[in-house]
Each structure stands twice: as structure tokens, then as C-alpha cells.
Scaffold this active site. Structure first.
Site, PDB file in Angstrom:
ATOM      1  N   PRO A   2       0.832  -1.214   0.000  1.00 12.32           N
ATOM      2  CA  PRO A   2       0.000   0.000   0.000  1.00 12.32           C
ATOM      3  C   PRO A   2       0.861   1.255   0.000  1.00 12.32           C
ATOM      4  CG  PRO A   2      -0.631  -1.518   1.763  1.00 12.32           C
ATOM      5  CD  PRO A   2       0.648  -2.015   1.198  1.00 12.32           C
ATOM      6  N   GLU A   3       0.449   2.233  -0.783  1.00 10.52           N
ATOM      7  CA  GLU A   3       1.179   3.492  -0.807  1.00 10.52           C
ATOM      8  C   GLU A   3       0.492   4.476   0.140  1.00 10.52           C
ATOM      9  OE1 GLU A   3       2.692   4.572  -4.657  1.00 10.52           O
ATOM     10  OE2 GLU A   3       2.598   2.528  -5.382  1.00 10.52           O
TER      11      GLU A   3
END
Ligand code: ZN
Length: 261
Positions: A2-3
Site C-alpha cells: 500500500p502506498e
């Protein structure tokens, strides 16, 4: 992995679910049990994101520090809590909802001093008020290529592999340009694109690089394959040339060598 948009979105959602509630915290898997006891039956004060890190702050001044890493994921469920699925490291349950966390890289109870140590290692986070000038200072001082600097969480926090590829492509920037060779004007364009993509990501809970104008429809109506311009693609949407996959900072970077020359 996940960013930054994802951790900020999770912080907003989890804050809305748990803030002000006295919660039960446990570790069905067992690995987090002794830490869970330190915050069990405490009231959640807030949930905050910084880069790819999440902090669940409790009214007894302790925090749960979570980094999802590559395999971590949350699952929401009802109350009473259902049987755990897989290895649930942490379970937080209010009177309304059960939140399970599986497979994080980091899940531990810390105090504010530990939290500040984590934050001190992070560069500015554009979604948490980080300033362009501070990021520019980090980049301009480095001989590393911009394609590597964008993934360095000490330079700028929250950018991952997809944002990196999409932002560099949008402004037609060669990922091999060294930070110290970049001019401020080019950096400012990069910053504006990153901020827009991050904010769009938080709003829509997914990474969307294209604009609504370019897509010809509202962003929430885009199909999965329409959201990105270059990441995971084979043909450049601008020049129809082949998209190259190169390794920069040990991660695959999608780049059009014609448009980003
Ligand atoms: Zn191209």
C-alpha cells in the site's frame, strides 16, 4: 505494498469507526497478545497516518504502530466478532464493529518517544502537511537518481512504486536524472503531480493517475485498466511506443524511453 494514499484513507476510516470508543484489543494469533493487553479496554483518541505508517493513539498515551508492508491487510467484520480468518495479529472491537489485521510487517505497542523516532526517520509526507521546500532540499542534496529518491521514505514519505512511475511519466521526466541536477521548476511540477495523485488516491481509495477530462468520464466510473497510464502497461499512451521496465532502487520502474528521454 500500500502506498501513502492507502494509509491515510485507513486512518480516516478507522478514526471514524473507533475514535472515542473504549475498545477490546486482542491477538487471536497470539503474537501480539502481551502488547494488546497494554491497550485493551482503553479509549481510542485518534488514528493518524504518516507515510506508510499508522498510529492508533489511546487515551493512556500508548500507541499501536502498524506498518502493513507487502502482505498486511485489514478486514472489517460485525459484532459479536466472527471467528478469526487466517493469522489475525491484532483485533480491535468496539460495540459496533470488529477490525482484524493480518500479516503486517510491524504491529507493536509504543509510546510517544518511540513514535517520534519513527517520524524522525521519515521525510515530509505531502498528505500530512509536509512541505515542498523540505522535500526539495532532500532531493537537491542527493546524487541519487530521482527514480530512486522518490521511493526513499527518508526523502519523501508515502510514495510507492505506482505513484513513482505515474508521476514521472506525467511530467515526462527521465528517472535517471540525479536529484542534484534537477531544477526547482521541474521539481515543483513533480510535487504538484504527486500531491494531486495522492489526494485523488485518498478520495477514491485507489491510485488514479489519469484526469477525468482525459478519461472522458468521472473518475469513480473508471475500469481498473483505465486508471493508470504507464504502470503495468506495455504501450505508451502518448507515443504508442513500447514501455520499458527497468530496475531503479531494486523495484521495477515502467518508463517510456522516448517520452521520458
Ligand atoms: Zn511515449
Amino acid at each position: 505494498m500500500p502506498e501513502g494514499h492507502k494509509t491515510h484513507r485507513l486512518a480516516i476510516d478507522h478514526c471514524a469507526l473507533f475514535r472515542g470508543y473504549r475498545v477490546r484489543v486482542s491477538s487471536p494469533q497470539g503474537r501480539f497478545s502481551s502488547d494488546a493487553q497494554k491497550v485493551d479496554r482503553q479509549v481510542v483518541a485518534k488514528v493518524v497516518a504518516a507515510g506508510k505508517h499508522l498510529f492508533y493513539e489511546f487515551e493512556n498515551d500508548l500507541l499501536v504502530h502498524v506498518h502493513l508492508g507487502r502482505y498486511g491487510s485489514f478486514r472489517l467484520g460485525p459484532v459479536p466478532s466472527p471467528p478469526p480468518r487466517g493469522l489475525v495479529r491484532m483485533r480491535i472491537a468496539s460495540e459496533n464493529v470488529t477490525l482484524d489485521l493480518n500479516g503486517p510487517t510491524q504491529c507493536r505497542v509504543i509510546d510517544a518517544v518511540d513514535r517520534d523516532q519513527v517520524l524522525a526517520r521519515l521525510g515530509p509526507d505531502p498528505l500530512a502537511g509536509g512541505s515542498a521546500t523540505d522535500v526539495w532540499r532532500n532531493i537537491a542534496a542527493s546524487k541519487q537518481p530521482i527514480g530512486a529518491l522518490l521511493l526513499d521514505q527518508a526523502v519523501i514519505a508515502g510514495i510507492g512504486n505506482i505513484f513513482r512511475a505515474e508521476a514521472l511519466f506525467e511530467i515526462a521526466m527521465n528517472p535517471e536524472i540525479r536529484g542534484c541536477d534537477l531544477d526547482r521548476k521541474s521539481f515543483d511540477r513533480l510535487w504538484r503531480v504527486l500531491v494531486r495523485m495522492l489526494r485523488t488516491g485518498v478520495k477514491h481509495d485507489q491510485i488514479i493517475a489519469v484526469t477525468a477530462k482525459e478519461a472522458g468520464k468521472p473518475l469513480e466510473k473508471l475500469d481498473k485498466h483505465q486508471r493508470l497510464r504507464i504502470y503495468g502497461k506495455t504501450t505508451c499512451p502518448r507515443c504508442d511506443g513500447p514501455i520499458a521496465v527497468v530496475k531503479v532502487a531494486a523495484r521495477k520502474l515502467y518508463v517510456c524511453k522516448f517520452c521520458q528521454a
